[in-house]
Design an enzyme around this catalytic site. Sequence first.
Site, mmCIF file in Angstrom:
data_model
loop_
_atom_site.group_PDB
_atom_site.id
_atom_site.type_symbol
_atom_site.label_atom_id
_atom_site.label_comp_id
_atom_site.label_asym_id
_atom_site.label_seq_id
_atom_site.Cartn_x
_atom_site.Cartn_y
_atom_site.Cartn_z
ATOM 1 N N LYS A 1 12.709 -0.128 -7.339
ATOM 2 C CA LYS A 1 11.246 0.250 -8.557
ATOM 3 C C LYS A 1 11.370 -0.588 -9.247
ATOM 4 C CE LYS A 1 12.466 5.139 -7.765
ATOM 5 N NZ LYS A 1 10.960 5.229 -6.423
ATOM 6 N N ARG B 1 17.067 10.845 1.133
ATOM 7 C CA ARG B 1 17.190 9.609 2.524
ATOM 8 C C ARG B 1 18.571 9.175 2.131
ATOM 9 N NH1 ARG B 1 11.423 7.088 3.422
ATOM 10 N NH2 ARG B 1 9.420 8.829 3.567
ATOM 11 N N ASP C 1 1.709 16.553 0.770
ATOM 12 C CA ASP C 1 1.602 15.040 -0.318
ATOM 13 C C ASP C 1 0.595 13.293 0.609
ATOM 14 O OD1 ASP C 1 3.153 13.351 -2.847
ATOM 15 O OD2 ASP C 1 4.661 12.670 -0.970
ATOM 16 N N HIS C 2 0.292 13.020 -1.129
ATOM 17 C CA HIS C 2 -0.842 11.578 -0.435
ATOM 18 C C HIS C 2 -1.717 12.082 0.673
ATOM 19 C CE1 HIS C 2 1.326 9.226 -2.800
ATOM 20 N NE2 HIS C 2 2.320 9.604 -2.448
ATOM 21 N N SER D 1 11.960 9.429 -7.611
ATOM 22 C CA SER D 1 13.797 9.490 -7.375
ATOM 23 C C SER D 1 14.178 8.471 -8.616
ATOM 24 C CB SER D 1 13.931 9.057 -6.040
ATOM 25 O OG SER D 1 13.790 10.047 -4.723
ATOM 26 N N ASP E 1 11.858 11.764 -2.952
ATOM 27 C CA ASP E 1 12.256 11.495 -1.561
ATOM 28 C C ASP E 1 12.803 10.933 -0.849
ATOM 29 O OD1 ASP E 1 11.888 11.179 1.569
ATOM 30 O OD2 ASP E 1 9.825 10.221 1.828
ATOM 31 N N HIS F 1 7.398 4.082 -4.898
ATOM 32 C CA HIS F 1 8.577 4.411 -4.316
ATOM 33 C C HIS F 1 8.997 3.688 -3.617
ATOM 34 C CE1 HIS F 1 3.367 6.621 -3.253
ATOM 35 N NE2 HIS F 1 4.911 7.940 -4.158
#
Length: 338
Positions: free
Chosen positions: A196, A272, A83-84, A226, A268, A192
Amino acid sequence: MPLCPMRQMLDEARKVGYGVGAYNVNNMEQIQAICQAASETKSPLIIQASRGALEYTNLIYLKHLMAAAVEESPDIPIVLHLDHGPNLKICKEAIALGFTSVMIDGSIDYDKKTPEGKHPARSFEDNIRVTKEVVDFAHASGVSVEGELGTLGGIEEETHTDKVLLTDPAQVEEFCKRTGVDALALAIGTSHGAYKFKHEPVLAMELISESRKRAPETAFVMHGSSSVPKELVDEVNKYGGKLPGAMGVPISSIQEAVRRGIQKINVDTDGRLVVTAAIRKVFAEKPGEFDPRKYLGPARDALAKLIAQKMRDFGTAGHAADYEPKSLAEMKTLYAKK
Ligand code: G3H
Ligand code: 13P
Ligand code: ZN
């Protein structure tokens, strides 16, 4: 079942019309939970690791944890994705580790910094150049590549890059043709992390439909997907956390994005949050507990439940046995013919 090339997994999703979640991992419990969810719901799966995850796990641990996941889940196609990826060097490292897919985040120059300490956005031409370098290298081994056009807001806006740019659909066709990417991350206003939007979610959905017309055979990716569910944020806060004003992308918006042409959905933060809520709960309710299995275990269970629900919501559930994964050698031959 062997590892799956991302190109094949997302082609299948595009033809049928569902989304595949790409879930970030950093440790054993996350990998186990995500694989459990995929097995329970019979879903194809993209496990992804950021550059930070590779550093955190010292590469070798992640490599073997992922290998264990693949060995333990013989009935589900699994893509291992970087990723990235910031540059060709890191993409090469991931490919050497056995990843079947890499992202080159060519829209930002991670190797440079502005006087304000941010990473500069790359020009369209520079983005094409660095992305094409990675595509040439990766496709020679049958490995899939995701590029990015435009930049995300949120974290990138505040700390990573000097500019936030939504994807310009007029550039999509040329970018896909000249680079040969298998998947393209579109910047439609997501970011991210857990913060947001300030008031209500606003996304440029029409950019997806416009882009789909211009590149009908490239998979599209939505980063920052998310949902930051209110119940989860409340749970974290109830047990001593402090996440005021956290807000994410509603599931209904993700489903609309899939209908308009998104195939890969990056998640992600929700993972978390659910892990943090579960651990905080044990700490608050059982202050005498000090066996890590007693709080990491519930965290793993809660994560598996959350991801299984996403797999149903994204439409991934039930598609694990739709196809036989191609080998990277087969993909290499297919790329060489193009
Ligand atoms: O791209 C963002 C993902 O959430 C990965 O985050 O760089 O902290 O591992 P990270
Ligand atoms: P979230 O922070 O919304 O989970 O996004 C993750 C992501 O885009 C990883 O590339
Ligand atoms: Zn991302």
